[in-house]
Motif scaffolding. Structure first.
Motif, short mmCIF file in Angstrom:
data_model
loop_
_atom_site.label_atom_id
_atom_site.label_comp_id
_atom_site.label_asym_id
_atom_site.label_seq_id
_atom_site.Cartn_x
_atom_site.Cartn_y
_atom_site.Cartn_z
N HIS A 26 15.77 94.53 -23.71
CA HIS A 26 16.45 93.76 -22.28
C HIS A 26 17.93 94.16 -22.20
CE1 HIS A 26 12.63 91.24 -22.57
NE2 HIS A 26 12.76 91.17 -21.44
N LEU A 27 18.24 94.11 -20.94
CA LEU A 27 19.67 94.53 -20.60
C LEU A 27 20.00 93.77 -19.61
CD1 LEU A 27 21.79 96.80 -21.65
CD2 LEU A 27 21.27 97.86 -19.48
N THR A 28 21.22 93.00 -19.86
CA THR A 28 22.10 92.06 -18.81
C THR A 28 23.11 92.73 -18.11
OG1 THR A 28 21.53 90.32 -20.31
CG2 THR A 28 22.95 89.67 -18.52
N VAL A 29 22.71 92.64 -16.57
CA VAL A 29 23.82 93.31 -15.75
C VAL A 29 24.17 92.08 -14.83
CG1 VAL A 29 24.03 95.06 -13.95
CG2 VAL A 29 22.53 95.34 -16.00
N ASN A 30 25.55 92.05 -14.60
CA ASN A 30 26.36 91.12 -13.76
C ASN A 30 26.34 91.87 -12.62
OD1 ASN A 30 28.62 90.03 -12.22
ND2 ASN A 30 28.35 88.41 -13.75
N ILE A 31 25.75 91.33 -11.35
CA ILE A 31 25.92 92.10 -10.18
C ILE A 31 26.34 91.03 -9.00
CG2 ILE A 31 24.76 93.17 -8.02
CD1 ILE A 31 22.67 94.31 -10.27
N LEU A 32 27.56 91.31 -8.49
CA LEU A 32 28.07 90.10 -7.77
C LEU A 32 28.17 88.86 -8.14
CD1 LEU A 32 26.63 91.48 -4.37
CD2 LEU A 32 28.79 92.06 -5.42
N GLY A 33 28.17 88.54 -9.70
CA GLY A 33 28.39 87.03 -10.15
C GLY A 33 27.04 86.76 -10.42
N ARG A 34 26.09 87.47 -10.32
CA ARG A 34 24.75 87.15 -10.60
C ARG A 34 24.25 87.82 -11.81
NH1 ARG A 34 19.06 88.01 -7.52
NH2 ARG A 34 17.62 87.28 -9.20
N GLU A 35 23.70 87.04 -12.97
CA GLU A 35 23.47 87.88 -14.08
C GLU A 35 21.87 88.23 -13.95
OE1 GLU A 35 25.07 88.73 -17.04
OE2 GLU A 35 27.11 87.78 -16.74
N ILE A 36 21.61 89.20 -13.96
CA ILE A 36 20.18 89.69 -14.07
C ILE A 36 19.71 90.45 -15.34
CG2 ILE A 36 18.75 91.24 -12.96
CD1 ILE A 36 20.42 91.28 -10.35
N ILE A 37 18.75 89.61 -16.14
CA ILE A 37 18.31 90.23 -17.16
C ILE A 37 16.82 90.99 -16.93
CG2 ILE A 37 17.06 89.32 -19.60
CD1 ILE A 37 18.96 87.07 -19.38
N ALA A 38 17.10 92.18 -17.15
CA ALA A 38 15.93 93.28 -16.82
C ALA A 38 15.26 93.90 -18.15
CB ALA A 38 16.43 94.40 -15.85
N GLU A 39 13.95 94.11 -17.93
CA GLU A 39 13.28 94.81 -19.29
C GLU A 39 13.30 96.06 -18.86
OE1 GLU A 39 8.75 95.07 -21.00
OE2 GLU A 39 9.03 93.55 -19.50
N ILE A 40 13.53 97.02 -19.87
CA ILE A 40 13.78 98.43 -19.86
C ILE A 40 12.13 98.79 -19.85
CG2 ILE A 40 14.27 100.62 -21.12
CD1 ILE A 40 16.70 98.85 -22.09
N ALA A 41 11.79 99.41 -18.91
CA ALA A 41 10.34 99.90 -18.42
C ALA A 41 10.33 101.33 -19.10
CB ALA A 41 10.04 99.70 -16.92
N ASN A 42 11.23 102.00 -18.90
CA ASN A 42 10.94 103.49 -19.47
C ASN A 42 12.35 103.87 -19.45
OD1 ASN A 42 12.29 104.81 -16.70
ND2 ASN A 42 10.43 103.60 -15.98
N LEU A 43 12.47 105.18 -20.20
CA LEU A 43 13.85 106.09 -20.41
C LEU A 43 13.58 107.40 -19.76
CD1 LEU A 43 14.23 105.19 -24.38
CD2 LEU A 43 15.01 103.88 -22.38
N ARG A 44 14.53 107.86 -19.20
CA ARG A 44 14.77 109.23 -18.65
C ARG A 44 15.82 109.85 -19.17
NH1 ARG A 44 17.52 107.87 -13.94
NH2 ARG A 44 18.07 105.83 -14.71
N ARG A 45 15.32 111.55 -18.96
CA ARG A 45 16.37 112.55 -19.53
C ARG A 45 16.66 112.87 -17.98
NH1 ARG A 45 13.66 115.20 -22.64
NH2 ARG A 45 14.21 114.27 -24.62
N VAL A 46 18.11 113.09 -17.86
CA VAL A 46 18.80 113.39 -16.61
C VAL A 46 19.61 114.56 -16.76
CG1 VAL A 46 20.18 112.74 -14.57
CG2 VAL A 46 18.67 111.05 -15.75
#
Length: 844
Positions: A628-648
């Motif tokens: 899981h990764l926690t990201v603060n977006i506009l003051g709101r903490e969103i805990i998201a599960e990593i579904a996949n990894l990409r090579r870019v």
């Protein structure tokens, strides 16, 4: 002689020798002076830059405390809480397109809207001089004033007093902005600055929901109020605001990191110059003591102990080393003062000139240890000169050993030198690689120089007399060929490394951008403007294709539940946690990407937050699918599960994001769109005018201009490294000059014999020139090989950057080195060509 008398006896010997002058020690002094100067200059400049940052920290931050948000302002209660702490100043920053009131010119600018309290610290530079409130005031025609950088006037062909359109408002250019106290670091920008008032910004219509706008609230606290306590109190009172609170002590941490890295790298190049200069130290001490062999033997016959001789000449070396290092230290300490006097406000960082003891002490220790490491062997051999030499009529000291004690002292000094380089380094890993590389280079060049001499000895005898004599001069006993190949090869290797590293970094800008790169990146497209934007693209005939994504700004606050400040993050991906990052969401996987782990979500996904992460960031974070990764977006903490990894493949410049969310999480948040447009060069101007005329709030970033800015930045960095590498090369030439000077007597003797045998000056010159050409070619070939291998290791191993051999850069560098070697060698032997045979024949 008793031990207590050792030091007085040694001092008397050293003082007597010093009274004889410094003949033979010119290269010794010059090599130590140059090397110590390089290290002390870099250290003093870095220390003065750090001091300038600290002294100017409040001005650089804009206040004692700063609260920074993206996309949104503080509410009334939060603003009032700040205002209670001290004097408050509000600054708004964003990018927008400006266009001349007369003409077709369009230009991306960096906007800064300020209030009457700005600046809280420092002073603005305005030309012509005027109070800020007057410069930003409204004129009789209702136009707000604006201050702009001189480059904006040049690129839009404007003058002070002319009109300028920004969004929906017309402004008046009221003056030129020459200095901002909170922008003195010369950070990378996409356009010139435009300073205006909050009222003027409101009239432009650029402030739209989701626009990329940064709000900075700065406080000037009462003198005795601790900034750290104010920050802690605000954070405790408003824990969910999502702002970034900083105090003046944390101003510009990235610039500090950049200075540390530059200091580290330039110091290592300077240390390399000092190591090369160590060869000159060794040659000078060896040559000086070689001329004292009979003198030393005579002293031994009169009862002088070896330890007195060793200590006396060691004192002499240390005194002369202190003189050379002292000159280098004084010159290095003066660099910040000279930089301020010569460049002043054009410097990228504020400098606080002064006497900084720590970098000067480090440089002095480096100089002392180099002098010891490279002179102890010759001193040990001098100690073991047998008294019988006085009666044999010749001195064969080359095969003498300095003794186990001296070898132990050399090992101890070399170890101390390596430890000093390691402990004074900001990047211990890089310092360790440098130490290993330096040892490897010394071993390689010592072996290769011996191989060159051995090959010259075994080479067939050429029919050309000059070549035959040149080969004989290289392999004869006492030849300076070994020192010449060694010193010149090391100096050229450093130059090859710098040239290849810089050329490959420039290649990332010049060659990795594909032919189908987008012409523009369009930002701040509002959701209700998407249809209009797409319509403009269809109307311009040269547009081949485009991409578009919704975008938001977010900041990673926790990794697998661990706060970012406590998490273990690889250095190469720390950029991902420095401030807010662009992120997006998509139902379909972006084109040009490859899944390396996990599965892509369904197009109609509507479950808990899922996240797609690039593989390099995941590896640097130590994450995998399911974490899981926690990201603060506009003051709101969103805990998201990593579904996949990409090579870019970022070099394609296709739109992509390190963090990409699944649908169903971010659609309701304020957002804007970002788009790329692929258009024929002839139609770029048409597209730019069409978009900015129809949608004045949309910002257009030209790809060519961004790449040009990057190229200029790399060029400035490369210039600094080239200057330091040139110091190493000059030191190598000094060592070569010392070897030629020490060999002067033998060359005069050879020239006399050649003349007696009927040789002309041209014949003698051809023989000497052939010798130096062969030595230069040998050193150049070795440098090309070793320098290319070292550059490959630095780029592929340390920088994780693809390496490509740039033959042009290598050949140009080596060609210049070869020509200089030939000129220096011939200049050093010119005296031999003009000698009359008679005086030397009478002596023999």
């Amino acid at each position: 002689m008793k031990d207590p008398a050792l030091l007085p006896q040694a001092w008397r010997l050293a003082r007597r020798e010093l009274r004889g002058g410094l003949h033979g020690f010119g290269v010794f002094l010059a090599c130590l002076c140059l090397g110590v100067f390089a290290i002390s200059a870099v250290g003093s400049f870095a220390a003065s830059a750090q001091g300038g940052l600290l002294a100017d920290a409040r001005a650089l931050l804009g206040g004692d405390v700063e609260a920074r948000l993206t996309h949104r302002e503080l509410d009334a209660a939060q603003r009032a809480a700040l205002a209670e702490k001290g004097r408050l100043s509000e600054v708004v920053e964003m990018r927008a397109m400006a266009r001349a009131a007369q003409g077709e010119g369009r230009l991306l600018v960096e906007l800064k809207a300020v209030d009457e309290a700005y600046p809280l610290f420092g002073a603005l530079g305005i030309e012509p001089s005027a109070p800020l409130t007057d410069a930003l005031a409204t004129d009789a025609a209702g136009r707000h004033g604006a201050l702009v950088e001189a480059s904006l006037l040049q690129r839009l062909d404007l003058r002070v007093g002319d009109g300028l359109y920004l969004g929906e408002a017309e402004l008046r250019v009221s003056g030129v902005l020459s200095r901002e106290p909170d922008r003195t670091l010369g950070a990378f920008t996409l356009g010139p600055r435009l300073l205006l008032s909050h009222a003027a910004l409101a009239e432009t219509g650029l402030l739209q929901p989701g626009s990329l706008v940064t709000y900075a609230y700065r406080l000037r606290l009462p003198p005795e109020t601790p900034a750290d306590e104010v920050r802690a109190g605000l954070q405790a009172a408003f824990p969910d605001v999502g702002w970034r609170l900083r105090t003046w002590r944390e101003a510009e941490p990235r610039v500090r990191d950049f200075i540390d890295r530059m200091t580290q790298n330039l110091s290592l190049v300077g240390l390399c110059a000092l190591l090369v200069g160590g060869l000159g130290v060794a040659g000078a001490v060896r040559g000086y003591l070689g001329g004292k062999v009979y003198h030393i033997a005579a002293m031994k016959c009169l009862g002088a102990p070896g330890r007195v001789i060793f200590s006396g000449y060691l004192l002499q070396v240390l005194i002369l080393g202190a003189i050379g290092a002292g000159i280098g230290l004084l010159a290095g300490a003066a660099v910040p003062w000279l930089a301020v006097q010569l460049f002043g406000g054009r410097l990228p960082v504020p400098l606080l000139p002064g006497f900084y003891a720590q970098p000067l002490l480090n440089a002095a220790l480096f100089g002392l240890l180099i002098a010891l490491v490279f002179s102890l062997k010759a001193l040990g051999i001098a100690r073991r000169v047998p008294p019988a030499v006085l009666f044999r009529g010749y001195a064969e000291t080359a095969r003498l050993s300095p003794g186990a004690g001296v070898w132990a002292a050399i090992t101890l000094s070399a170890t101390a030198l390596a430890l000093l380089a390691f402990l004074t380094s900001a990047d211990r890993r890089l310092a360790l690689w440098f130490i290993i590389g330096a040892l490897a280079c010394f071993a390689i060049f010592r072996g290769l120089s011996a191989l060159v001499i051995a090959r010259a000895r075994r080479a067939p005898r050429p029919a050309t007399p000059s070549l035959r004599l040149a080969l004989a001069n290289i392999h004869r006993r006492g030849s300076p060929a070994g020192s010449a190949v060694f010193s010149l090869g090391l100096g050229l290797t450093v130059l090859v490394i710098v040239a290849l590293v810089q050329a490959n970094l420039n290649r990332l800008v010049d060659e990795t951008v594909p032919a189908e790169a987008p012409a523009f990146f369009f930002m701040d497209i509002q959701h209700d403007q998407v249809a209009a934007f797409e319509s403009v693209l269809r109307e311009v005939p040269g547009v081949r294709r485009s991409e578009r994504y919704p975008t938001l700004r977010g900041r990673i606050t926790a990794i697998a539940g661990v706060p970012v400040a406590e998490a273990q993050i690889a250095p190469e991906v720390r950029w991902a946690v420095r401030g807010d990052r662009f992120l997006s969401y998509a139902a379909a996987m972006p084109s040009g990407t490859e899944l390396v782990a996990g599965r892509w979500w369904p197009a109609d996904y509507a479950g808990p937050p899922l996240l797609s992460l690039t593989a390099d960031v995941a590896q640097g974070f130590g994450l995998g699918v399911g974490d899981h990764l926690t990201v603060n977006i506009l003051g709101r903490e969103i805990i998201a599960e990593i579904a996949n990894l990409r090579r870019v493949d970022w070099s394609t410049l296709d739109l992509n994001f390190a963090l990409l969310f699944a649908p169903g999480t971010l659609e309701g948040a304020p957002q804007t769109h970002i788009a790329t447009a692929y258009v024929a060069p002839a139609d770029e101007g048409v597209l730019l005018r069409a978009v900015t005329d129809r949608l004045p709030n949309v910002s257009a970033i030209g790809t060519r201009e961004v790449l040009a800015n990057v190229a200029r930045t790399l060029e400035r960095i490369g210039t600094a490294f080239q200057g330091m590498a040139a110091v190493a090369l000059i030191t190598g030439f000094l060592v070569l000059a010392g070897a030629i000077s020490a060999d002067q007597h033998r060359r005069i003797h050879d020239a006399v014999i050649f003349k007696v045998c009927g040789a002309t000056r041209r014949d003698i010159l051809a023989a000497f020139a052939a010798e130096f050409v062969l030595l230069g070619l040998a050193a150049a070939l070795i440098s090309a090989l070793v320098g290319s291998l070292a550059a490959w290791g630095i780029l592929e191993g340390l920088m994780n950057t693809p390496f490509r051999l740039r033959a042009g850069a290598v050949l140009a560098t080596l060609g210049a080195g070869l020509v200089l070697t030939l000129l220096l060698g011939l200049a050093g032997t010119w005296k031999a060509l003009g000698q009359k045979p008679a005086p030397y024949l009478r002596e023999d």
